[in-house]
Design an enzyme around this catalytic site. Structure first.
Site, PDB file in Angstrom:
ATOM      1  N   HIS A 248     -13.006 -20.495  36.046  1.00 57.67           N
ATOM      2  CA  HIS A 248     -11.853 -21.310  35.662  1.00 57.67           C
ATOM      3  C   HIS A 248     -11.637 -22.233  36.688  1.00 57.67           C
ATOM      4  O   HIS A 248     -11.533 -22.017  37.920  1.00 57.67           O
ATOM      5  CB  HIS A 248     -10.845 -20.197  35.322  1.00 57.67           C
ATOM      6  CG  HIS A 248      -9.270 -20.707  35.095  1.00 57.67           C
ATOM      7  ND1 HIS A 248      -9.496 -21.595  33.827  1.00 57.67           N
ATOM      8  CD2 HIS A 248      -8.139 -20.508  35.449  1.00 57.67           C
ATOM      9  CE1 HIS A 248      -7.858 -21.746  33.641  1.00 57.67           C
ATOM     10  NE2 HIS A 248      -7.328 -21.443  34.621  1.00 57.67           N
TER      11      HIS A 248
ATOM     12  N   ASP B  39     -12.883 -22.963  26.132  1.00 64.06           N
ATOM     13  CA  ASP B  39     -12.515 -22.242  27.478  1.00 64.06           C
ATOM     14  C   ASP B  39     -10.987 -21.615  27.184  1.00 64.06           C
ATOM     15  O   ASP B  39     -10.248 -22.095  26.334  1.00 64.06           O
ATOM     16  CB  ASP B  39     -12.357 -23.083  28.580  1.00 64.06           C
ATOM     17  CG  ASP B  39     -13.778 -23.581  29.239  1.00 64.06           C
ATOM     18  OD1 ASP B  39     -14.874 -22.810  28.825  1.00 64.06           O
ATOM     19  OD2 ASP B  39     -13.866 -24.337  30.539  1.00 64.06           O
ATOM     20  N   ASP B  40     -10.942 -20.744  28.331  1.00 66.27           N
ATOM     21  CA  ASP B  40      -9.456 -20.032  28.279  1.00 66.27           C
ATOM     22  C   ASP B  40      -9.037 -19.191  27.134  1.00 66.27           C
ATOM     23  O   ASP B  40      -7.896 -18.968  26.864  1.00 66.27           O
ATOM     24  CB  ASP B  40      -8.406 -21.164  28.589  1.00 66.27           C
ATOM     25  CG  ASP B  40      -8.658 -21.954  29.688  1.00 66.27           C
ATOM     26  OD1 ASP B  40      -9.583 -21.781  30.562  1.00 66.27           O
ATOM     27  OD2 ASP B  40      -8.017 -23.159  29.588  1.00 66.27           O
TER      28      ASP B  40
END
Length: 307
Positions: free
Chosen positions: A134, A13-14
């Site tokens: 998110h 993620d991110d």
């Protein structure tokens, strides 16, 4: 159980958060430790991340962001219910508070989600095969409906539903964090019908809350997958897909720690991003023992297009 094939999507993620996060995720991908990434299009290093994904042929989806940093939709950057007094998104908890008070306009949520899909397409040259939220904003009340509509409109087939088997037994998670996780779980249960109605799919099993940051270890990942697969198989023979394969998504956050002022989504990097826990995840995921555990269990790393 041993013969059962497990298709494991390890999602970093991110991606796009900062140059050092990008580097860490790419290093993990090249080492066969991560098989899929989720891009923050409002991240300070998003364009660089998209280039890296293209260069190394990394399967990439969209990490829709409504809680951290700045919107990407021009119209919403100045005057919008999604912004706080400082002109940034409300934050992980602030977004939830504003939502529960009825202060967020769902038309603006939809506008921003669509702008993020379009920016993703501009950066990568294709629509996202999967799109999640998110800080798990996509399963929140009201938001879940808008999120599902946007996915259906663009023909995005896959998402993430963060219901983690065995979460309640994880006594190492501090109470305040556990309270947040159980809220995410409840929101996720209430989202299943909505996503199903819109024809959206997700993996049979989700893991990632109990194994985050300092809690990640080869043993923790291995036993979380083993226990979840065993539970799925014992629940009902019908729960196992005809293919004889079970799909699992493991959410991870590897990277080299951010060094301010570089990073973030408009406000600079947060504490988790600057902490040693990112590096700990990176080092754990790259351990040869983890790879051999996968082999011994007939676990094959893949991305959403392989499901």
């Amino acid at each position: 159980l041993r013969m059962l094939q497990v298709k494991l999507i390890v999602t970093g993620d991110d991606f796009g958060y900062c140059p050092r996060r990008n580097q860490g995720i790419v290093d993990c991908f090249l080492a066969g430790a991560v098989s899929n990434v989720s891009l923050l299009v409002n991240g300070s290093a998003a364009a660089d991340a998209a280039k890296l994904a293209r260069r190394y042929n990394i399967p990439i989806g969209l990490h829709a962001n409504l809680s951290e940093g700045s919107p990407v939709c021009e119209v919403l950057k100045t005057n919008s219910s999604l912004l706080n007094q400082d002109g940034f998104f409300h934050g992980k908890m602030g977004f939830r508070t504003a939502l529960s008070k009825g202060l967020l306009k769902m038309s603006e949520v939809k506008q921003e989600l669509k702008a993020q899909v379009e920016l993703f397409q501009e950066l990568t040259g294709h629509l996202p095969p999967h799109m999640d939220g998110h800080q798990h904003v996509h399963v929140l009340p009201e938001v879940r409906h808008v999120f599902a509509e946007v996915l259906e409109e663009y023909g995005i087939k896959y998402t993430r539903v963060p219901i983690e088997p065995g979460l309640h037994n994880c006594d190492w998670i501090p109470p305040s964090l556990m309270e947040f996780y159980l809220g995410v779980e409840e929101d996720s249960f209430n989202t299943v019908d909505v996503f199903t109605r819109h024809g959206i799919r997700w993996t049979d099993i989700y893991i990632g809350l109990s194994t985050m940051g300092r809690n990640m270890s080869v043993g923790a990942i291995g036993s979380a997958i083993d226990a979840a697969v065993a539970e799925l198989v014992s629940r009902a023979a019908t729960a196992v897909p005809q293919s004889g394969a079970v799909s699992v998504e493991l959410m991870v956050h590897p990277g080299y720690p951010s060094v301010p002022p570089l990073g973030g989504c408009g406000e600079g990097p947060d504490d988790f991003s600057q902490s040693w826990e990112r590096l700990h995840e990176l080092q754990t995921l790259m351990k040869p023992e983890l790879q051999s555990h996968y082999k011994s269990r007939n676990i094959q790393l893949c991305s959403f297009k392989d499901l």
